[in-house]
Design an enzyme around this catalytic site. Structure first.
Site, PDB file in Angstrom:
ATOM      1  N   ARG A   1       5.535  -3.415  -3.357  1.00 29.80           N
ATOM      2  CA  ARG A   1       5.882  -4.148  -2.217  1.00 29.80           C
ATOM      3  C   ARG A   1       6.513  -5.387  -3.133  1.00 29.80           C
ATOM      4  NH1 ARG A   1       5.218  -5.390   3.141  1.00 29.80           N
ATOM      5  NH2 ARG A   1       3.869  -3.419   3.262  1.00 29.80           N
TER       6      ARG A   1
ATOM      7  N   LYS B   1       0.210 -10.317 -11.716  1.00 25.77           N
ATOM      8  CA  LYS B   1       1.139  -9.080 -11.953  1.00 25.77           C
ATOM      9  C   LYS B   1       2.207  -9.349 -10.765  1.00 25.77           C
ATOM     10  CE  LYS B   1      -0.626  -5.996  -8.999  1.00 25.77           C
ATOM     11  NZ  LYS B   1      -0.042  -5.567  -7.904  1.00 25.77           N
TER      12      LYS B   1
ATOM     13  N   ASP C   1      -1.445  -2.600 -14.641  1.00 28.09           N
ATOM     14  CA  ASP C   1      -1.027  -3.016 -13.397  1.00 28.09           C
ATOM     15  C   ASP C   1       0.337  -3.606 -13.386  1.00 28.09           C
ATOM     16  OD1 ASP C   1      -1.343  -3.094 -10.589  1.00 28.09           O
ATOM     17  OD2 ASP C   1      -2.860  -4.217 -10.467  1.00 28.09           O
TER      18      ASP C   1
ATOM     19  N   TRP D   1      -3.945   0.517   1.597  1.00 26.05           N
ATOM     20  CA  TRP D   1      -4.908   0.843   0.171  1.00 26.05           C
ATOM     21  C   TRP D   1      -6.415   1.014   0.921  1.00 26.05           C
ATOM     22  CZ3 TRP D   1      -5.979   2.430  -4.117  1.00 26.05           C
ATOM     23  CH2 TRP D   1      -6.657   1.905  -5.051  1.00 26.05           C
TER      24      TRP D   1
END
Length: 336
Positions: free
Chosen positions: A253, A189, A242, A13
């Site tokens: 992941r 999330k 998301d 990221w």
């Protein structure tokens, strides 16, 4: 206008953000954990370990030193959420009053059971704090594919200003003043992505996955509202957006970790799965606010080895049926 942006954390990221913001002409420095990683990325112009196949523009500088922070306008933290507190302490001597720090990790600190902005406020109260979250995979952002995220702070004007700076032709950054909503959406999330991944691993079918996503979204919304978030934030990019992205794609992941759990395979290759750490904290918060979160609770039980995935499914399916149309008014009184 060009700005000096330092990105701490050269994972997928952090590297993707360096590519995106560098494409706009900002002066980007990517800060790695060690000299060997910095030299490898600097000489090869790609981060083969975390984001293979993506070439970094020559304009992006790479270092493992923190002196660059002193002259940076904006500092983005893209380290794992569980490492954020110690990383911020390490950087303390190099940070200047009035600088803007952007927290780009999604998670809740397990040790302190607090959000990352709370940690930043306690350790560095003189800095302008922002949180960045939303449905975006690193490889898409690095490749210049369209994506949209949310930037939040308590100060509307400053957030609008910074959102404009961090937006590019392909990465749209929307502003918000609901810091806790954006943070909790991004953190919770991850737990639900593990749950849906478990269902995928068990081959329960897409109908079961859809049910988990929708019922899990309700749990996520209740918890976030109980902590002070606004409902509309959870229906936006950093919440539902998301959640939808990470509950159906192997690039997530947390989703992959859930699949492995459901299949009963070895999962030691996913040590940085943030949902693992967030799950237990979320369960504690729910208990404090007297909120039922059966999906999050079940994920905790599976992670702790209290039940098997198959046993967990049977437990969820045996819960008493209740009217869905009776839910949704008061987060502290809602029941499944």
């Amino acid at each position: 206008m060009s700005h000096r942006i330092a990105i701490i954390g050269a994972g997928a990221w952090g590297t993707a953000l360096a590519c995106a913001w560098g494409s706009k002409g900002h002066k980007i420095t990517l800060v790695t954990r060690d000299a060997r990683t910095a030299e490898s990325i600097r000489s090869n112009r790609h981060n083969n370990q975390c984001l293979p196949g993506i070439m970094l523009p020559n304009s992006i500088e790479v270092t493992n030193g923190h002196n660059v922070l002193k002259n940076s306008d904006i500092i983005a933290f893209s380290t794992p959420a569980q490492a954020f507190s110690e990383t911020l302490k390490t950087c303390k001597a190099y940070l200047q009053s009035g600088q803007s720090i952007v927290l780009c990790s999604k998670g809740i600190d397990q040790k302190s059971e607090t959000t990352l902005t709370q940690i930043a406020r306690e350790q560095q109260p003189y800095l302008c704090r922002f949180v960045l979250s939303g449905p975006s995979f690193a490889v898409d952002v690095a490749n210049g594919l369209p994506a949209a995220v949310t930037l939040a702070s308590s100060q509307r004007k400053k957030t609008d200003w910074l959102a404009g700076i961090l937006s590019t032709e392909r990465l749209r950054v929307y502003s918000s003043t609901d810091v806790i909503g954006v943070e909790m959406g991004g953190a919770l999330k991850n737990v639900l992505a593990i749950a849906v991944g478990i269902a995928r691993g068990l081959k329960l079918g897409v109908s079961a996955e859809a049910a988990l996503i929708s019922r899990g979204f309700l749990e996520m919304t209740r918890l976030a509202i109980a902590m002070g978030a606004r409902r509309e934030t959870l229906t936006g990019l950093s919440g539902l957006g998301d959640l939808a992205l990470c509950c159906a794609n192997p690039q997530s992941r947390n989703f992959c970790y859930g699949i492995i759990l459901g299949q009963g395979k070895n999962n030691t290759h996913y040590p940085l799965t943030e949902g693992i750490f967030t799950a237990d904290v979320a369960r504690k918060v729910a208990k404090q606010h007297n909120i039922e979160v059966p999906i999050i609770e079940t994920v905790c039980q599976i992670l702790n080895g209290q039940v098997t995935p198959i046993e967990a499914v049977s437990h969820l399916l045996s819960r008493p049926l209740k009217g869905e149309d009776l839910e949704g008014r008061d987060s502290k009184r809602e029941q499944l």
